[in-house]
Design a protein around this motif. Structure first.
Motif, PDB file in Angstrom:
ATOM      1  N   GLU A   5      39.954 -96.533  47.587  1.00  0.00           N
ATOM      2  CA  GLU A   5      40.330 -97.938  47.437  1.00  0.00           C
ATOM      3  C   GLU A   5      41.844 -98.119  47.575  1.00  0.00           C
ATOM      4  OE1 GLU A   5      38.674 -98.759  43.604  1.00  0.00           O
ATOM      5  OE2 GLU A   5      36.951 -99.789  44.483  1.00  0.00           O
ATOM      6  N   THR A   6      42.588 -97.174  47.033  1.00  0.00           N
ATOM      7  CA  THR A   6      44.043 -97.242  47.124  1.00  0.00           C
ATOM      8  C   THR A   6      44.501 -97.129  48.569  1.00  0.00           C
ATOM      9  OG1 THR A   6      44.234 -96.233  44.946  1.00  0.00           O
ATOM     10  CG2 THR A   6      46.196 -96.196  46.328  1.00  0.00           C
ATOM     11  N   ILE A   7      43.910 -96.221  49.305  1.00  0.00           N
ATOM     12  CA  ILE A   7      44.305 -95.993  50.699  1.00  0.00           C
ATOM     13  C   ILE A   7      43.902 -97.164  51.585  1.00  0.00           C
ATOM     14  CG2 ILE A   7      43.935 -94.511  52.705  1.00  0.00           C
ATOM     15  CD1 ILE A   7      45.723 -93.318  50.533  1.00  0.00           C
ATOM     16  N   THR A   8      42.705 -97.663  51.436  1.00  0.00           N
ATOM     17  CA  THR A   8      42.203 -98.723  52.321  1.00  0.00           C
ATOM     18  C   THR A   8      42.618-100.121  51.874  1.00  0.00           C
ATOM     19  OG1 THR A   8      40.132 -98.923  51.102  1.00  0.00           O
ATOM     20  CG2 THR A   8      40.176 -97.368  52.966  1.00  0.00           C
ATOM     21  N   GLY A   9      42.972-100.263  50.607  1.00  0.00           N
ATOM     22  CA  GLY A   9      43.326-101.586  50.102  1.00  0.00           C
ATOM     23  C   GLY A   9      42.114-102.435  49.775  1.00  0.00           C
ATOM     24  N   SER A  10      40.932-101.831  49.724  1.00  0.00           N
ATOM     25  CA  SER A  10      39.724-102.610  49.448  1.00  0.00           C
ATOM     26  C   SER A  10      39.755-103.229  48.053  1.00  0.00           C
ATOM     27  CB  SER A  10      38.474-101.756  49.633  1.00  0.00           C
ATOM     28  OG  SER A  10      38.455-100.692  48.715  1.00  0.00           O
ATOM     29  N   ASP A  11      40.452-102.583  47.128  1.00  0.00           N
ATOM     30  CA  ASP A  11      40.574-103.162  45.790  1.00  0.00           C
ATOM     31  C   ASP A  11      41.386-104.453  45.836  1.00  0.00           C
ATOM     32  OD1 ASP A  11      42.830-101.528  46.464  1.00  0.00           O
ATOM     33  OD2 ASP A  11      43.473-101.561  44.374  1.00  0.00           O
ATOM     34  N   LEU A  12      42.407-104.487  46.691  1.00  0.00           N
ATOM     35  CA  LEU A  12      43.216-105.701  46.831  1.00  0.00           C
ATOM     36  C   LEU A  12      42.407-106.825  47.464  1.00  0.00           C
ATOM     37  CD1 LEU A  12      46.581-104.173  48.043  1.00  0.00           C
ATOM     38  CD2 LEU A  12      46.002-105.000  45.765  1.00  0.00           C
ATOM     39  N   THR A  13      41.598-106.489  48.451  1.00  0.00           N
ATOM     40  CA  THR A  13      40.749-107.486  49.102  1.00  0.00           C
ATOM     41  C   THR A  13      39.778-108.080  48.100  1.00  0.00           C
ATOM     42  OG1 THR A  13      40.922-106.286  51.183  1.00  0.00           O
ATOM     43  CG2 THR A  13      39.123-107.865  50.997  1.00  0.00           C
ATOM     44  N   ARG A  14      39.184-107.240  47.292  1.00  0.00           N
ATOM     45  CA  ARG A  14      38.235-107.693  46.281  1.00  0.00           C
ATOM     46  C   ARG A  14      38.934-108.583  45.251  1.00  0.00           C
ATOM     47  NH1 ARG A  14      36.109-103.093  45.760  1.00  0.00           N
ATOM     48  NH2 ARG A  14      37.459-102.307  44.131  1.00  0.00           N
ATOM     49  N   GLU A  15      40.129-108.163  44.838  1.00  0.00           N
ATOM     50  CA  GLU A  15      40.880-108.950  43.857  1.00  0.00           C
ATOM     51  C   GLU A  15      41.300-110.298  44.450  1.00  0.00           C
ATOM     52  OE1 GLU A  15      44.371-107.829  40.719  1.00  0.00           O
ATOM     53  OE2 GLU A  15      43.627-106.225  42.009  1.00  0.00           O
ATOM     54  N   TRP A  16      41.739-110.294  45.717  1.00  0.00           N
ATOM     55  CA  TRP A  16      42.162-111.538  46.368  1.00  0.00           C
ATOM     56  C   TRP A  16      40.990-112.506  46.492  1.00  0.00           C
ATOM     57  CZ3 TRP A  16      46.715-113.550  46.983  1.00  0.00           C
ATOM     58  CH2 TRP A  16      46.839-114.679  47.775  1.00  0.00           C
ATOM     59  N   LYS A  17      39.807-111.999  46.851  1.00  0.00           N
ATOM     60  CA  LYS A  17      38.624-112.860  46.953  1.00  0.00           C
ATOM     61  C   LYS A  17      38.274-113.456  45.597  1.00  0.00           C
ATOM     62  CE  LYS A  17      36.586-110.801  51.034  1.00  0.00           C
ATOM     63  NZ  LYS A  17      35.486-110.030  51.594  1.00  0.00           N
ATOM     64  N   ALA A  18      38.455-112.677  44.539  1.00  0.00           N
ATOM     65  CA  ALA A  18      38.199-113.183  43.185  1.00  0.00           C
ATOM     66  C   ALA A  18      39.190-114.301  42.841  1.00  0.00           C
ATOM     67  CB  ALA A  18      38.286-112.056  42.171  1.00  0.00           C
ATOM     68  N   PHE A  19      40.456-114.128  43.243  1.00  0.00           N
ATOM     69  CA  PHE A  19      41.450-115.181  43.028  1.00  0.00           C
ATOM     70  C   PHE A  19      41.034-116.458  43.748  1.00  0.00           C
ATOM     71  CE2 PHE A  19      45.260-112.058  42.519  1.00  0.00           C
ATOM     72  CZ  PHE A  19      44.932-111.854  41.190  1.00  0.00           C
ATOM     73  N   GLU A  20      40.633-116.324  44.995  1.00  0.00           N
ATOM     74  CA  GLU A  20      40.260-117.495  45.787  1.00  0.00           C
ATOM     75  C   GLU A  20      39.029-118.190  45.204  1.00  0.00           C
ATOM     76  OE1 GLU A  20      42.076-118.970  48.156  1.00  0.00           O
ATOM     77  OE2 GLU A  20      43.551-117.435  47.645  1.00  0.00           O
ATOM     78  N   THR A  21      38.082-117.433  44.682  1.00  0.00           N
ATOM     79  CA  THR A  21      36.904-118.017  44.047  1.00  0.00           C
ATOM     80  C   THR A  21      37.317-118.807  42.806  1.00  0.00           C
ATOM     81  OG1 THR A  21      35.517-116.229  44.879  1.00  0.00           O
ATOM     82  CG2 THR A  21      34.660-117.493  43.020  1.00  0.00           C
ATOM     83  N   ARG A  22      38.208-118.216  42.015  1.00  0.00           N
ATOM     84  CA  ARG A  22      38.696-118.912  40.824  1.00  0.00           C
ATOM     85  C   ARG A  22      39.466-120.172  41.209  1.00  0.00           C
ATOM     86  NH1 ARG A  22      42.044-114.401  37.879  1.00  0.00           N
ATOM     87  NH2 ARG A  22      42.788-116.184  36.684  1.00  0.00           N
ATOM     88  N   ALA A  23      40.272-120.084  42.266  1.00  0.00           N
ATOM     89  CA  ALA A  23      41.086-121.224  42.691  1.00  0.00           C
ATOM     90  C   ALA A  23      40.220-122.372  43.198  1.00  0.00           C
ATOM     91  CB  ALA A  23      42.074-120.794  43.766  1.00  0.00           C
ATOM     92  N   GLU A  24      39.083-122.071  43.804  1.00  0.00           N
ATOM     93  CA  GLU A  24      38.189-123.118  44.309  1.00  0.00           C
ATOM     94  C   GLU A  24      37.638-123.986  43.182  1.00  0.00           C
ATOM     95  OE1 GLU A  24      37.391-124.237  47.396  1.00  0.00           O
ATOM     96  OE2 GLU A  24      39.052-122.929  47.966  1.00  0.00           O
ATOM     97  N   ALA A  25      37.583-123.460  41.971  1.00  0.00           N
ATOM     98  CA  ALA A  25      37.069-124.221  40.826  1.00  0.00           C
ATOM     99  C   ALA A  25      38.119-125.177  40.252  1.00  0.00           C
ATOM    100  CB  ALA A  25      36.593-123.256  39.745  1.00  0.00           C
TER     101      ALA A  25
END
Length: 118
Positions: A5-25
């Protein structure tokens, strides 16, 4: 977070999507403020952007709490969102990626000039 996850950045993608979901509310004016906050904070990101994740999480949490309390966006961030973001990133004088690149360029030019002159 594991090594992959650290190498690919998939954790950041997952976290960013969670931010966007929260922001939509959020209400529309708070969503617009969130969009502006992210745009103004991105220049302060490191190479991967990991350094901004806690700041963005805190900013989004602040927007969520104040929207739930019925406050207006101007009561939260004021009229100067860019100044608000500068304060979040570490205050006036916080180094952006442009500052780091400029310093690196200046060091490289100085090094080249010292080789030519000496």
């Amino acid at each position: 977070m594991n090594f992959w996850e650290t190498i690919t950045g998939s954790d950041l993608t997952r976290e960013w999507k969670a931010f966007e979901t929260r922001a939509e509310a959020l209400p529309a004016d708070f969503r617009e403020a969130w969009r502006q906050i992210t745009a103004h904070l991105l220049p302060y990101a490191g190479f991967t952007g990991r350094n901004l994740m806690p700041i963005l999480d805190g900013a989004l949490g602040l927007l969520e709490e104040t929207a739930a309390d019925g406050q207006s966006i101007h009561e939260v961030v004021g009229d100067d969102i860019e100044g608000f973001c500068t304060a979040l990133a570490g205050g006036e004088g916080a180094r952006s990626y442009r500052d780091r690149w400029r310093e690196q360029l200046n060091r490289n030019v100085a090094r080249k000039l010292s080789r030519l002159g000496g």
